[in-house]
Design an enzyme around this catalytic site. Sequence first.
Site, PDB file in Angstrom:
ATOM      1  N   GLY A 140      -5.624  11.453   6.751  1.00 24.34           N
ATOM      2  CA  GLY A 140      -6.376  10.459   5.998  1.00 24.34           C
ATOM      3  C   GLY A 140      -5.470   9.485   5.268  1.00 24.34           C
ATOM      4  O   GLY A 140      -4.243   9.642   5.233  1.00 24.34           O
ATOM      5  N   GLN A 141      -6.076   8.478   4.667  1.00 28.29           N
ATOM      6  CA  GLN A 141      -5.308   7.408   4.029  1.00 28.29           C
ATOM      7  C   GLN A 141      -4.424   7.917   2.896  1.00 28.29           C
ATOM      8  O   GLN A 141      -3.232   7.619   2.835  1.00 28.29           O
ATOM      9  CB  GLN A 141      -6.262   6.348   3.477  1.00 28.29           C
ATOM     10  CG  GLN A 141      -7.112   5.651   4.528  1.00 28.29           C
ATOM     11  CD  GLN A 141      -7.973   4.573   3.914  1.00 28.29           C
ATOM     12  OE1 GLN A 141      -7.525   3.454   3.696  1.00 28.29           O
ATOM     13  NE2 GLN A 141      -9.215   4.903   3.614  1.00 28.29           N
TER      14      GLN A 141
ATOM     15  N   ALA B 241     -12.442  15.055   2.024  1.00 29.82           N
ATOM     16  CA  ALA B 241     -13.779  14.725   1.527  1.00 29.82           C
ATOM     17  C   ALA B 241     -14.628  14.164   2.654  1.00 29.82           C
ATOM     18  O   ALA B 241     -14.111  13.682   3.665  1.00 29.82           O
ATOM     19  CB  ALA B 241     -13.696  13.700   0.394  1.00 29.82           C
TER      20      ALA B 241
ATOM     21  N   THR C 279     -16.423  11.075   3.311  1.00 32.55           N
ATOM     22  CA  THR C 279     -16.384   9.728   2.732  1.00 32.55           C
ATOM     23  C   THR C 279     -17.304   8.739   3.438  1.00 32.55           C
ATOM     24  O   THR C 279     -17.342   7.568   3.059  1.00 32.55           O
ATOM     25  CB  THR C 279     -14.948   9.180   2.758  1.00 32.55           C
ATOM     26  OG1 THR C 279     -14.467   9.188   4.107  1.00 32.55           O
ATOM     27  CG2 THR C 279     -14.022  10.003   1.875  1.00 32.55           C
TER      28      THR C 279
ATOM     29  N   ASP D   1     -15.626   5.957  -7.845  1.00 34.53           N
ATOM     30  CA  ASP D   1     -16.447   5.142  -8.741  1.00 34.53           C
ATOM     31  C   ASP D   1     -17.938   5.260  -8.406  1.00 34.53           C
ATOM     32  O   ASP D   1     -18.787   4.834  -9.197  1.00 34.53           O
ATOM     33  CB  ASP D   1     -16.018   3.676  -8.675  1.00 34.53           C
ATOM     34  CG  ASP D   1     -16.155   3.071  -7.290  1.00 34.53           C
ATOM     35  OD1 ASP D   1     -15.955   3.795  -6.287  1.00 34.53           O
ATOM     36  OD2 ASP D   1     -16.437   1.852  -7.181  1.00 34.53           O
TER      37      ASP D   1
ATOM     38  N   TYR E 168     -23.596  10.445  -1.538  1.00 34.64           N
ATOM     39  CA  TYR E 168     -22.136  10.517  -1.635  1.00 34.64           C
ATOM     40  C   TYR E 168     -21.708  10.691  -3.089  1.00 34.64           C
ATOM     41  O   TYR E 168     -20.925  11.583  -3.428  1.00 34.64           O
ATOM     42  CB  TYR E 168     -21.504   9.260  -1.033  1.00 34.64           C
ATOM     43  CG  TYR E 168     -20.021   9.147  -1.257  1.00 34.64           C
ATOM     44  CD1 TYR E 168     -19.143  10.059  -0.681  1.00 34.64           C
ATOM     45  CD2 TYR E 168     -19.489   8.129  -2.054  1.00 34.64           C
ATOM     46  CE1 TYR E 168     -17.776   9.963  -0.881  1.00 34.64           C
ATOM     47  CE2 TYR E 168     -18.128   8.021  -2.260  1.00 34.64           C
ATOM     48  CZ  TYR E 168     -17.275   8.942  -1.677  1.00 34.64           C
ATOM     49  OH  TYR E 168     -15.916   8.848  -1.899  1.00 34.64           O
TER      50      TYR E 168
ATOM     51  N   LYS F 206     -19.903  14.028  -4.766  1.00 29.87           N
ATOM     52  CA  LYS F 206     -18.569  13.896  -5.359  1.00 29.87           C
ATOM     53  C   LYS F 206     -18.594  14.291  -6.838  1.00 29.87           C
ATOM     54  O   LYS F 206     -17.644  14.913  -7.334  1.00 29.87           O
ATOM     55  CB  LYS F 206     -18.041  12.463  -5.197  1.00 29.87           C
ATOM     56  CG  LYS F 206     -17.665  12.095  -3.763  1.00 29.87           C
ATOM     57  CD  LYS F 206     -16.503  12.927  -3.227  1.00 29.87           C
ATOM     58  CE  LYS F 206     -15.179  12.546  -3.859  1.00 29.87           C
ATOM     59  NZ  LYS F 206     -14.060  13.331  -3.287  1.00 29.87           N
TER      60      LYS F 206
ATOM     61  N   TRP G 119     -12.509   1.924  -3.614  1.00 27.04           N
ATOM     62  CA  TRP G 119     -12.253   0.941  -2.558  1.00 27.04           C
ATOM     63  C   TRP G 119     -10.877   1.144  -1.905  1.00 27.04           C
ATOM     64  O   TRP G 119     -10.088   0.206  -1.758  1.00 27.04           O
ATOM     65  CB  TRP G 119     -12.338  -0.474  -3.115  1.00 27.04           C
ATOM     66  CG  TRP G 119     -13.666  -0.883  -3.679  1.00 27.04           C
ATOM     67  CD1 TRP G 119     -14.674  -0.068  -4.116  1.00 27.04           C
ATOM     68  CD2 TRP G 119     -14.129  -2.225  -3.915  1.00 27.04           C
ATOM     69  NE1 TRP G 119     -15.717  -0.810  -4.607  1.00 27.04           N
ATOM     70  CE2 TRP G 119     -15.418  -2.136  -4.497  1.00 27.04           C
ATOM     71  CE3 TRP G 119     -13.575  -3.484  -3.714  1.00 27.04           C
ATOM     72  CZ2 TRP G 119     -16.159  -3.261  -4.852  1.00 27.04           C
ATOM     73  CZ3 TRP G 119     -14.301  -4.604  -4.071  1.00 27.04           C
ATOM     74  CH2 TRP G 119     -15.592  -4.494  -4.625  1.00 27.04           C
TER      75      TRP G 119
END
Length: 296
Positions: free
Chosen positions: A11-12, A61, A63, A103, A126, A130, A151
């Site tokens: 993942g990122q 997660a 996402t 957020d 979501y 979370k 983001w």
Amino acid sequence: MRRILVTGQGGQLATGLADSLPAQGFEALLVGQPDFEFDKPETVVAAFAALKPEAVVNCAAWTAVDAAEEDEAGAFRANALGPALLAKLCAEAGVPLIQISTDYVYDGMKGAPYLESDRPNPLGAYGRTKLAGEWAALAGNPMTSVLRTAWVFSPVGKNFVRTMLTVGATRPELRVVADQHGHPTAAPDLADAIAAILARIRQTGWRPEYRGVFHARAEQATHWHAFAEAIFAGAAPHGGPQPRVVPIATHEYPVKAVRPADGRMDGTKLAETFGVTLPSWQAGLDRVLRALHAGG
């Protein structure tokens, strides 16, 4: 403290931590599916026992925000039950847990940047799952820091920057929402911040003030349309696409899940507690665009 277990391999954020943690003198132990899967708790227990981490960063997660509306139970298993199990394992081992959140736990109606003390009110599945993950992580392990971010984009994976560049190369005009505000956060910058937080914990030992919720997001805020325009402006020197970007309202781009209209978050608490501040989203965008250009 040296060995850091990082979930969500590929993942990122996990990809960013693979670079950021060694830069701070840590060993990054990356785990992901199918060897480490929250839907198969035995794989989580086995990996934890084998790797014996001295801290954990949970980047794994569900996402897919709109898909969560169709399968909230699946999102709950990933976003709440998974962190609950990790927190239990961390508590038993006496090690810190950094839980990544979002957020989307806010409804976006405050009209000013959120403080960590503001009441969460998620608008969709979501955000609900979370938030449940935050509670589970904090309840299950006394040494838990929850980092709410926003983001996220990076040179890898599915994200707004890569989508804009791909779609912008095939269409002369794009319609992008201009009435949702937030903090575009570069995953490499967030990874650097997490590594710095862990370095602080290593230096001082765990302190009571490290427990709780923190906002870890890029400095400054914007909306999706302005972000899109900045992406194409930044890509221009590298020969990137230059479509026309038309601002639209949220109701003109219907999706299953309701997004917070204004998810701006105050980052003072993170800076005061850990001495960590993320760069501006513009600096993060430049970093990611340069990485994409170098890789392409």
